[in-house]
Design an enzyme around this catalytic site. Structure first.
Site, PDB file in Angstrom:
ATOM      1  N   GLY A 177      42.609  40.848  39.624  1.00 14.97           N
ATOM      2  CA  GLY A 177      44.501  40.568  39.078  1.00 14.97           C
ATOM      3  C   GLY A 177      45.100  39.918  40.305  1.00 14.97           C
ATOM      4  N   HIS A 191      35.189  49.630  33.289  1.00 15.27           N
ATOM      5  CA  HIS A 191      36.095  48.684  34.080  1.00 15.27           C
ATOM      6  C   HIS A 191      36.700  49.896  35.007  1.00 15.27           C
ATOM      7  CE1 HIS A 191      39.194  45.624  34.622  1.00 15.27           C
ATOM      8  NE2 HIS A 191      38.138  44.682  34.349  1.00 15.27           N
ATOM      9  N   LYS A 233      41.884  42.590  28.160  1.00 17.18           N
ATOM     10  CA  LYS A 233      42.638  43.455  28.842  1.00 17.18           C
ATOM     11  C   LYS A 233      43.885  44.222  27.609  1.00 17.18           C
ATOM     12  CE  LYS A 233      41.337  42.780  33.585  1.00 17.18           C
ATOM     13  NZ  LYS A 233      41.706  43.011  34.814  1.00 17.18           N
ATOM     14  N   SER A 282      38.871  37.756  40.239  1.00 14.64           N
ATOM     15  CA  SER A 282      40.039  36.188  39.613  1.00 14.64           C
ATOM     16  C   SER A 282      38.863  35.347  40.194  1.00 14.64           C
ATOM     17  CB  SER A 282      40.542  36.432  41.603  1.00 14.64           C
ATOM     18  OG  SER A 282      41.997  37.492  41.953  1.00 14.64           O
ATOM     19  N   GLU A 336      32.653  44.248  39.969  1.00 15.99           N
ATOM     20  CA  GLU A 336      34.246  43.587  40.280  1.00 15.99           C
ATOM     21  C   GLU A 336      34.643  44.808  41.151  1.00 15.99           C
ATOM     22  OE1 GLU A 336      35.150  42.245  36.577  1.00 15.99           O
ATOM     23  OE2 GLU A 336      35.825  43.842  36.368  1.00 15.99           O
ATOM     24  N   ASN A 387      37.062  39.189  29.404  1.00 20.96           N
ATOM     25  CA  ASN A 387      38.124  41.183  28.863  1.00 20.96           C
ATOM     26  C   ASN A 387      39.465  40.720  29.217  1.00 20.96           C
ATOM     27  OD1 ASN A 387      39.055  42.604  29.215  1.00 20.96           O
ATOM     28  ND2 ASN A 387      38.379  43.889  31.255  1.00 20.96           N
TER      29      ASN A 387
END
Ligand code: PGA
Length: 255
Positions: free
Chosen positions: A174, A96, A11, A213, A168, A9
């Site tokens: 992140g 997401h 982003k 992560s 997730e 992804n």
């Protein structure tokens, strides 16, 4: 046996030119004998460039990061499933946590997007995950169950094996703090049990990815877990060498 899937992804990263460079470099470093499914999810504006840069031999497919549920109309700034399908997308990420938390997407909207994706021949990657507060309050299972079942509401059972779920945890995205294998395994097993209760035996075919992560350092341990069918990767997918390394580890875990 479920085929492992690794999705990157991107982003809001990379221009169209940078996206094309990524494709050229990734192709060089990805093992040509890879047996897993690999997905690149660039921003909308780079999908066309990526699709044009791809060849028949490439071992990866493309995804969009979002879609709108209407097919066309006066919806300024939105992109429909039919447009994505026309651009060569195979998959689309839906719900997401950044969409949910930064842009206020609710379960009923996520559900409309899942259904719109399927209606246009796209495979939805439905994301679910709890915040740190929700985990600490002991609500992880309730939250992910709610997101899962509301996201899949009115989706015909025949579509269930096609759909991909990504677990997730919001606190792991992140942050450099991935869930432990045990934490991920527990939620993955719970999600599969929830799917089985709702949709029956067919749920065994659903791939459940872990995201948050994931890196070359922790990927091997995560992929050794039988409940984890792959990963949805953010930061570590932006470098073609690093992303190819993770794909290689998933491939190795599949043999
Ligand atoms: P991360 O992002 O790998 O940078 O944590 C994962 C995601 O948001 O899908």
């Amino acid at each position: 046996m479920r085929t492992r899937l690794i999705a990157g992804n991107w982003k809001m990263h990379k221009t169209a030119a940078e996206a094309v460079t990524f494709v050229h470099e990734f192709r060089k470093v990805l093992s040509p004998s890879t047996s897993i499914d690999i997905v690149l999810a660039p921003p909308f504006v780079s999908l066309f460039a990526v699709q044009q840069a791809m060849t028949q031999e490439d071992r990866f497919a493309i995804a969009a990061q979002n879609l709108y549920w209407e097919t066309e109309g006066a919806y300024t700034g939105e992109v429909s499933g039919s447009m994505l399908q026309d651009l060569g997308c195979t998959y689309v990420i839906v719900g997401h946590s950044e969409r949910r938390h930064l842009f206020g997407e609710k379960n009923d909207e996520v559900n409309k997007k899942v259904k719109a994706a399927l209606a246009h021949g796209l495979i939805p990657i439905l994301c679910v995950g709890e915040t740190l507060e929700e985990r600490e309050a002991g609500n992880t299972q309730a939250v992910v169950k709610d997101q899962l079942l509301k996201g899949l509401s009115e989706v015909g059972v025949e579509n269930i094996p096609t759909i991909i779920i990504a677990y997730e945890p919001v606190w792991a995205i992140g942050t450099g703090r991935a869930a432990s294998v045990e934490q991920a395994e527990e939620v993955h097993a719970f999600l599969r049990a929830t799917l089985s209760t709702e949709f029956g035996e067919i749920s065994q075919d659903v791939r459940i990815l872990y995201g948050g992560s994931v890196s070359p350092q922790n990927a091997e341990a995560l992929f050794s877990c039988k409940e984890i069918d792959g990963a949805l990767i953010g930061k570590a997918c932006l470098d073609p060498v690093v992303f190819a390394k993770i794909c290689g580890l998933a491939d190795l875990a599949s043999t």
